[in-house]
Design an enzyme around this catalytic site. Structure first.
Site, short mmCIF file in Angstrom:
data_model
loop_
_atom_site.label_atom_id
_atom_site.label_comp_id
_atom_site.label_asym_id
_atom_site.label_seq_id
_atom_site.Cartn_x
_atom_site.Cartn_y
_atom_site.Cartn_z
N CYS A 162 -29.03 -78.70 63.15
CA CYS A 162 -29.35 -77.29 62.94
C CYS A 162 -29.34 -76.87 61.48
CB CYS A 162 -28.37 -76.42 63.74
SG CYS A 162 -28.32 -76.85 65.48
N HIS A 301 -25.38 -68.40 59.83
CA HIS A 301 -25.86 -69.32 60.86
C HIS A 301 -25.78 -68.60 62.21
CE1 HIS A 301 -27.09 -73.14 62.38
NE2 HIS A 301 -26.01 -73.31 63.11
N GLU A 312 -17.37 -69.54 60.99
CA GLU A 312 -18.22 -69.10 59.87
C GLU A 312 -17.64 -67.84 59.23
OE1 GLU A 312 -22.92 -68.47 58.66
OE2 GLU A 312 -22.36 -68.47 60.77
N LYS A 333 -30.92 -65.09 64.47
CA LYS A 333 -30.97 -65.71 65.80
C LYS A 333 -30.80 -64.70 66.92
CE LYS A 333 -29.21 -70.24 64.29
NZ LYS A 333 -29.07 -69.96 62.83
N HIS A 338 -32.07 -69.73 68.68
CA HIS A 338 -31.74 -70.77 67.72
C HIS A 338 -32.90 -71.76 67.62
CE1 HIS A 338 -29.76 -73.56 65.28
NE2 HIS A 338 -28.59 -73.66 65.87
N PHE A 397 -24.62 -79.87 63.95
CA PHE A 397 -23.79 -80.86 64.64
C PHE A 397 -23.59 -82.08 63.73
CE2 PHE A 397 -24.74 -79.84 69.41
CZ PHE A 397 -24.03 -78.65 69.27
#
Length: 411
Positions: A162, A301, A312, A333, A338, A397
């Site tokens: 991502c 994010h 975050e 998002k 996403h 990830f």
């Protein structure tokens, strides 16, 4: 180090094809999440996604070329065409070996993999599509973009889940800084709303199970329960300031900092103290010689998962200190879902448009913030304000962290 500016933008998103349509959707708070149609989701835990339903590749390339690309590559080429036209970049006037490509995809084509695997099992290996591999592999987005425009310089395919889109733009920025290229076509693309994609992320308990499209993606909300898959592409044209000025290009903004770190912690969870993402932001600000108090806006994010949004938030507090309470934060998002490997690129475009328009969009769907997510996430409405410095964050990830600091252009 050479100065690097943004001169062209292109986007294919669930709330609009083309940057103008996308940005108008952002300002309207439009939500592009809807019930899944690309597969029968009856038995799947996740029922909604950020699908693009009005994309016709023939509007951006000839039929023969389209057939030799899967959907994620078609998105990338379409967004590139828009970005090149926006930048007014004429390849006939460029040294093609000084025009490079840095376009990544986190996954490539799951559609092709699934379809050809079924064919393999049902009909045998001799009935498989001869183009199975080039249709499927992730680097073909960069390859097809390079072929489409005739760029013969450095061609990169960054794959960091991502964080792919942000790393792709960051590495393009570095390539121009050090002299490997004068111009880079950079960004990310993704299309994997497919049985393996939806089923796999759902099995990981990463996807929202909420069936109401307006309630499914709620970054930083106390009732968030997972991210919503989306698809699309974001492509930007980056070039040296000298090169842009020599050809009279419109300059949207300037990239002044890039930070990339690894959590070295867990395959899916960010570091719980936010230290990795914080260091990426701090490194970007250090390179730009910018203090946290100077940064007005962070495009987070902001996935709408419990761990991401909490950690975050901790990362922003760690990197910004007391200034964290004053910075505007949002999650794009919340409208598009996403976009995985394309997310960071589309969110970078959002930062550039935010600086250009002086408008920070709301985090749509956020109604009651998690008590531990206690910063300013633009709840309820957007904000008209002057933005000189903006940071775009991406976390992937495997512990990949990337932050890009973009600045309002001034000579």
């Amino acid at each position: 180090m050479r100065r690097v500016v943004v001169t062209g933008l292109g986007a294919v998103t669930p709330i609009g094809i083309g940057v103008d349509n996308f940005w108008n959707g952002v300002k309207e708070g439009k939500v592009g999440i809807k019930p899944i149609t690309r597969l029968d989701a009856t038995e799947y835990k996740a029922k909604v996604a950020g699908e693009i339903t009005d994309f016709d590749p023939k509007e951006f390339m000839d039929v023969k070329a389209a057939k030799r690309m899967d959907r994620f590559c078609q998105f990338a080429v379409a967004a590139t065409k828009e970005a090149m036209e926006d930048a007014g970049l004429d390849m006939e006037k460029e040294d093609p070996y000084m025009v490079g490509v840095s376009v990544g995809s986190g996954i490539g084509s799951l559609d092709v993999m699934e379809r050809e695997h079924i064919k393999l099992l049902d009909k045998g290996p001799n009935r498989m599509n001869p183009l199975t591999v080039p249709l499927m592999i992730t680097n073909m987005a960069a390859g097809n973009v390079s072929i489409a425009i005739g760029a013969k310089g450095k061609s990169l395919n960054v794959v960091t889940a991502c964080a792919t889109g942000t790393h792709s733009i960051g590495e393009a920025y570095r390539s121009i800084q050090c002299g490997d290229a004068d111009v880079m076509i950079a960004g990310g693309t993704e299309s994997c709303i497919s049985p393996i994609g939806v089923g796999g992320f759902a099995a990981l308990t990463a996807l929202s199970t909420t069936e109401d499209p307006m309630e499914a993606c709620k970054p930083f909300d106390k009732d968030r329960n997972g991210f919503v898959m989306g698809e699309g592409a974001g492509i930007v044209v980056l070039e040296t300031l000298e090169h842009a000025e020599a050809r009279g290009a419109k300059i949207y903004a300037e990239i002044v900092g890039y930070g990339a770190t690894s959590d070295a912690y867990h395959i899916t969870s960010p570091a719980e103290d936010g230290s990795g993402a914080a260091r990426a932001m701090s490194n970007a600000m250090k390179e730009a010689n910018v203090a946290p108090a100077d940064v007005e806006y962070i495009n987070a994010h902001g996935t709408s998962t419990h761990h991401n949004d909490l950690f975050e938030t901790k990362a922003i507090k760690l990197a910004f200190g007391d200034a964290a309470n004053n910075v505007k934060i949002n999650s794009t998002k919340s409208m598009v879902g996403h976009l995985l490997g394309a997310a960071g690129a589309v969110e970078f475009i959002t930062c550039v448009k935010t600086i250009e328009d002086g408008y920070v969009h709301q985090t749509v769907g956020l109604k009651e913030a998690d008590p531990e997510c206690d910063l300013d996430y633009c709840q309820g409405s957007g904000v008209n304000m002057d933005v000189n410095y903006a940071i775009s964050n991406s976390l992937g990830f495997g512990g990949h962290n990337a932050s890009i600091l973009v600045k309002k252009f001034a000579k």
